[in-house]
Design an enzyme around this catalytic site. Structure first.
Site, PDB file in Angstrom:
ATOM      1  N   ASP A 262     -24.643   5.225  27.368  1.00 49.91           N
ATOM      2  CA  ASP A 262     -23.503   5.417  28.247  1.00 49.91           C
ATOM      3  C   ASP A 262     -22.683   6.568  27.630  1.00 49.91           C
ATOM      4  O   ASP A 262     -22.815   6.846  26.429  1.00 49.91           O
ATOM      5  CB  ASP A 262     -22.703   4.110  28.276  1.00 49.91           C
TER       6      ASP A 262
ATOM      7  N   ASP B 184     -18.901   7.699  28.541  1.00 50.31           N
ATOM      8  CA  ASP B 184     -17.480   7.386  28.360  1.00 50.31           C
ATOM      9  C   ASP B 184     -17.317   6.072  27.582  1.00 50.31           C
ATOM     10  O   ASP B 184     -17.769   5.028  28.040  1.00 50.31           O
ATOM     11  CB  ASP B 184     -16.843   7.274  29.759  1.00 50.31           C
TER      12      ASP B 184
ATOM     13  N   GLY C 116     -16.913   1.980  33.417  1.00 57.40           N
ATOM     14  CA  GLY C 116     -18.272   2.056  33.951  1.00 57.40           C
ATOM     15  C   GLY C 116     -18.365   2.049  35.461  1.00 57.40           C
ATOM     16  O   GLY C 116     -19.431   2.258  36.019  1.00 57.40           O
TER      17      GLY C 116
ATOM     18  N   ARG D  83     -15.639   6.348  40.524  1.00 59.33           N
ATOM     19  CA  ARG D  83     -14.272   6.821  40.791  1.00 59.33           C
ATOM     20  C   ARG D  83     -13.653   6.135  42.002  1.00 59.33           C
ATOM     21  O   ARG D  83     -12.519   5.646  41.952  1.00 59.33           O
ATOM     22  CB  ARG D  83     -14.302   8.343  41.002  1.00 59.33           C
TER      23      ARG D  83
ATOM     24  N   SER E 135     -20.344   8.759  35.577  1.00 62.52           N
ATOM     25  CA  SER E 135     -19.419   9.869  35.810  1.00 62.52           C
ATOM     26  C   SER E 135     -20.055  11.090  36.472  1.00 62.52           C
ATOM     27  O   SER E 135     -21.156  11.503  36.116  1.00 62.52           O
ATOM     28  CB  SER E 135     -18.800  10.304  34.480  1.00 62.52           C
TER      29      SER E 135
ATOM     30  N   ASN F 140     -18.540  13.815  36.074  1.00 57.60           N
ATOM     31  CA  ASN F 140     -18.107  14.857  35.134  1.00 57.60           C
ATOM     32  C   ASN F 140     -18.957  14.869  33.861  1.00 57.60           C
ATOM     33  O   ASN F 140     -18.625  15.575  32.910  1.00 57.60           O
ATOM     34  CB  ASN F 140     -16.642  14.618  34.738  1.00 57.60           C
TER      35      ASN F 140
ATOM     36  N   ASP G 199     -20.382   0.261  26.523  1.00 53.75           N
ATOM     37  CA  ASP G 199     -19.062  -0.279  26.141  1.00 53.75           C
ATOM     38  C   ASP G 199     -18.455  -1.112  27.266  1.00 53.75           C
ATOM     39  O   ASP G 199     -17.402  -1.705  27.083  1.00 53.75           O
ATOM     40  CB  ASP G 199     -18.085   0.855  25.804  1.00 53.75           C
TER      41      ASP G 199
HETATM   42  P1  B16 Z   1     -15.811  10.238  37.154  1.00 49.94           P
HETATM   43  P2  B16 Z   1     -19.477   5.917  31.959  1.00 49.94           P
HETATM   44  C1  B16 Z   1     -17.569   6.030  33.839  1.00 49.94           C
HETATM   45  O1  B16 Z   1     -18.292   6.652  32.791  1.00 49.94           O
HETATM   46  C2  B16 Z   1     -16.203   5.585  33.363  1.00 49.94           C
HETATM   47  O2  B16 Z   1     -16.336   4.559  32.386  1.00 49.94           O
HETATM   48  C3  B16 Z   1     -15.394   5.063  34.515  1.00 49.94           C
HETATM   49  O3  B16 Z   1     -14.096   4.689  34.065  1.00 49.94           O
HETATM   50  C4  B16 Z   1     -15.280   6.173  35.576  1.00 49.94           C
HETATM   51  O4  B16 Z   1     -14.552   5.714  36.706  1.00 49.94           O
HETATM   52  C5  B16 Z   1     -16.690   6.595  35.993  1.00 49.94           C
HETATM   53  O5  B16 Z   1     -17.420   7.032  34.863  1.00 49.94           O
HETATM   54  C6  B16 Z   1     -16.673   7.722  37.010  1.00 49.94           C
HETATM   55  O6  B16 Z   1     -16.167   8.871  36.386  1.00 49.94           O
HETATM   56  O7  B16 Z   1     -14.520  10.024  37.870  1.00 49.94           O
HETATM   57  O8  B16 Z   1     -15.714  11.251  36.026  1.00 49.94           O
HETATM   58  O9  B16 Z   1     -16.955  10.535  38.092  1.00 49.94           O
HETATM   59  O10 B16 Z   1     -18.810   4.877  31.101  1.00 49.94           O
HETATM   60  O11 B16 Z   1     -20.452   5.330  32.955  1.00 49.94           O
HETATM   61  O12 B16 Z   1     -20.052   7.062  31.147  1.00 49.94           O
HETATM   62 MG    MG Z   2     -18.604   3.541  29.337  1.00 49.17          MG
END
Ligand code: B16
Ligand code: MG
Length: 212
Positions: free
Chosen positions: A9, A11, A46, A49, A116, A118, A170
């Site tokens: 993962d 974030d 996780g 958005r 994400s 991003n 996480d």
């Molecule tokens: P984005 P992961 C997740 O990343 C985040 O934990 C979660 O809080 C967020 O809303 C999601 O990505 C989408 O992110 O807005 O940047 O597309 O933990 O799966 O790496």
């Molecule tokens: Mg995460």
């Protein structure tokens, strides 16, 4: 070798961008006069958005149209990307970097499995662009965690079977996604505290003995 592949993962595991998500959602919630705190924030880990926005808006008395919701999500993302723009390779801890390089030089296949959109920007900012054998993220999936789609796509990109892969997460939703995909899961942070994963890591470097 206990696992041929590891799906990380992003974030909250490779980088601590969860703090930036919190600050960006908090800024939006404050503007909309919606209560928002760390407890609500924990539910966003996780999760995609748009699903995160729905959770944030649960405490709002106003009902927003789909178009307005998309504008709110875009507003949060702009604030979030402001934080991301200041990231550097120093945002990856020495311990994480040591684990990644040790596994890679030992011949373990490495992937990212992140909800994400991003993810690729973050990897570029921290100097990990091109480091992983596969990157599966919010841009190649329809269903986000706890659905296993993002991890199944990563495992396929690596050319491995689910049982040959270990997921590192996480988020509780991420552990559920790994299990739904038939994969073992090592948990850090919040997910470790929930005592639901295959392994609970006290230190990130424990991964080396667990995998090799
Ligand atoms: P984005 P992961 C997740 O990343 C985040 O934990 C979660 O809080 C967020 O809303 C999601 O990505 C989408 O992110 O807005 O940047 O597309 O933990 O799966 O790496
Ligand atoms: Mg995460």
């Amino acid at each position: 070798m206990n696992y041929k592949g590891v799906i990380f993962d992003l974030d909250g595991v490779i980088v601590q961008t969860d703090r930036y998500h919190y600050l960006a959602w908090k800024q939006l919630a404050d503007r909309l006069r919606i209560p928002f705190n760390e407890t609500v924030n924990r539910r966003l880990r996780g999760v995609s958005r748009m699903e995160s926005l729905e959770i944030v808006l649960e405490a709002s008395s106003v009902s927003y149209s789909q178009e307005q919701k998309e504008a709110l999500a875009a507003e949060k993302n702009e604030i979030y990307r402001g934080y991301l723009s200041r990231m550097t390779p120093a945002d990856v801890s020495r311990e994480v970097l040591l684990v990644l390089t040790t596994l890679k030089t030992s011949g373990v296949k490495l992937a990212i499995g992140s909800s994400s959109k991003n993810a690729k920007l973050i990897l570029r900012k921290v100097g990990l662009e091109g480091f992983f054998h596969a990157v599966s993220d919010g841009t190649n999936i329809v269903n986000s965690k706890p659905d296993p789609e993002v991890f199944l796509a990563a495992q396929e990109m690596l050319g491995l079977e689910p049982k040959e892969c270990l997921v590192v997460e996480d988020a509780v939703a991420g552990v559920q996604a790994a299990f739904a995909g038939g994969m073992d899961c090592a948990a850090v942070g919040d997910a470790a505290k929930a005592h639901i994963a295959t392994y609970e890591l006290a230190r990130f470097s424990e991964l080396i003995d667990l995998i090799i």
